[in-house]
Scaffold this motif. Structure first.
Motif, PDB file in Angstrom:
ATOM      1  N   ASP A  21      55.768 118.620  50.480  1.00  0.00           N
ATOM      2  CA  ASP A  21      57.045 118.449  49.866  1.00  0.00           C
ATOM      3  C   ASP A  21      57.179 119.395  48.522  1.00  0.00           C
ATOM      4  N   CYS A  64      60.117 118.114  45.247  1.00  0.00           N
ATOM      5  CA  CYS A  64      60.441 117.155  46.182  1.00  0.00           C
ATOM      6  C   CYS A  64      61.322 116.800  44.982  1.00  0.00           C
ATOM      7  N   GLY A  77      63.061 112.460  45.963  1.00  0.00           N
ATOM      8  CA  GLY A  77      61.858 112.023  46.480  1.00  0.00           C
ATOM      9  C   GLY A  77      62.906 112.096  48.078  1.00  0.00           C
ATOM     10  N   TYR A  97      63.859 113.253  50.462  1.00  0.00           N
ATOM     11  CA  TYR A  97      62.985 114.257  51.552  1.00  0.00           C
ATOM     12  C   TYR A  97      61.246 113.791  52.280  1.00  0.00           C
ATOM     13  N   SER A  98      61.107 113.477  51.194  1.00  0.00           N
ATOM     14  CA  SER A  98      59.156 112.939  51.157  1.00  0.00           C
ATOM     15  C   SER A  98      59.763 111.712  51.654  1.00  0.00           C
ATOM     16  N   VAL A 117      52.920 112.056  54.437  1.00  0.00           N
ATOM     17  CA  VAL A 117      53.249 113.023  52.908  1.00  0.00           C
ATOM     18  C   VAL A 117      53.387 113.123  51.751  1.00  0.00           C
ATOM     19  N   GLY A 135      54.724 114.309  48.521  1.00  0.00           N
ATOM     20  CA  GLY A 135      55.783 114.833  47.219  1.00  0.00           C
ATOM     21  C   GLY A 135      55.263 115.259  46.217  1.00  0.00           C
ATOM     22  N   ASP A 184      56.035 117.463  42.178  1.00  0.00           N
ATOM     23  CA  ASP A 184      57.508 118.443  41.166  1.00  0.00           C
ATOM     24  C   ASP A 184      56.777 117.829  40.147  1.00  0.00           C
ATOM     25  N   ALA A 228      61.451 109.309  41.940  1.00  0.00           N
ATOM     26  CA  ALA A 228      60.862 108.871  42.954  1.00  0.00           C
ATOM     27  C   ALA A 228      59.880 107.564  43.204  1.00  0.00           C
ATOM     28  N   THR A 255      56.245 105.890  49.463  1.00  0.00           N
ATOM     29  CA  THR A 255      56.137 107.444  49.674  1.00  0.00           C
ATOM     30  C   THR A 255      54.868 108.262  47.697  1.00  0.00           C
ATOM     31  N   PHE A 294      53.765 110.484  45.401  1.00  0.00           N
ATOM     32  CA  PHE A 294      54.170 111.543  44.405  1.00  0.00           C
ATOM     33  C   PHE A 294      53.268 111.879  43.618  1.00  0.00           C
ATOM     34  N   SER A 299      60.192 122.670  51.556  1.00  0.00           N
ATOM     35  CA  SER A 299      60.845 123.192  50.420  1.00  0.00           C
ATOM     36  C   SER A 299      62.300 122.927  50.576  1.00  0.00           C
TER      37      SER A 299
END
Length: 231
Positions: free
Chosen positions: A47, A50, A53, A55-56, A66, A68, A70, A79, A86, A88, A109
């Motif tokens: 992602d 992201c 977060g 959608y991640s 996943v 993520g 950024d 996130a 998740t 990140f 994206s």
């Protein structure tokens, strides 16, 4: 420039997150993505950009592995706080990504590329980290309808949009969540940049976002595109 943009998003992160959670347009964006990606079986997804977060975590909840990323540390902080299950990472997507070639089945994206200056580099990195036959899926605000002024009739119904410039690239600052940079480019710029970097368009979507009551529902707000990495 990159550092300035990341600083802008660090300042805007909280207000952006709150705004997205209460936005009817974010909901219309989510409907499109959720309709396309309903189930996964362990696919590896990047992602890219992201944000906070959403959608991640959605992809993880549907069975994907996943990551993520950024560039905004504040976004990643939000996130991680919201979606602790998740993965990140803080990573500047305008620089070479810290992933091996062919690592991901899907690069996703959402509403990011119009905030990035060099999309040629982004598409090149997407190609590099995707497996052969992998998917790039992105959404952006529709460049033919975004930087426009609504026209209203006597009842206040917003029936059309007026655009003064479109073909030549330019940039300006959005003020929705605090000052953030926006890079306008034509739709053909996006399509050609992806094609040049070995990505083949599979399908595109310009979904309905407006209600048809206050605003003309026959004018799109978003553009979605799905590409396959050529073998």
């Amino acid at each position: 420039m990159t550092e300035d943009i990341i600083s802008q998003w660090n300042r805007a992160a909280l207000k952006y997150t709150e705004g997205q959670e209460n936005s009817e347009y974010a909901e219309s964006n989510q409907r499109v993505v959720k309709s396309r990606f309903q189930h996964f079986h362990g696919e590896k997804i990047l992602d890219m950009g992201c944000g906070y977060g959403f959608y991640s975590d959605y992809f993880r909840s549907k069975g994907a592995h996943v990551t993520g990323i950024d560039g905004s540390e504040k976004m990643i902080e939000i996130a991680r706080d919201r979606y602790p299950l998740t993965e990140f990472c803080v990573m500047d997507i305008t620089r070479p990504l810290a992933f091996d070639n062919g690592r991901f089945d899907i690069v996703f994206s959402n509403q990011v590329l119009m905030d990035v200056e060099n999309i040629d580099f982004i598409f090149s990195e997407c190609n590099r980290v995707l497996k052969a036959g992998g998917i790039l899926y992105y959404s952006i605000v529709h460049p033919a309808f975004y930087d426009c002024q609504w026209l209203e009739d006597e009842s206040g119904y917003r029936y059309a949009k007026a655009m003064r410039r479109y073909i030549k690239p330019y940039q300006f600052k959005n003020e929705y969540w605090g000052e953030t940079e926006h890079f306008h480019r034509s739709l053909s710029d996006y399509l050609n940049a992806a094609s040049k970097n070995g990505l083949v368009l599979k399908q595109a979507c310009e979904p309905v976002s407006y209600d048809g009551i206050k605003k003309n529902s026959d004018l799109p707000l978003f553009f979605f595109a799905e590409y396959l990495k050529s073998e």
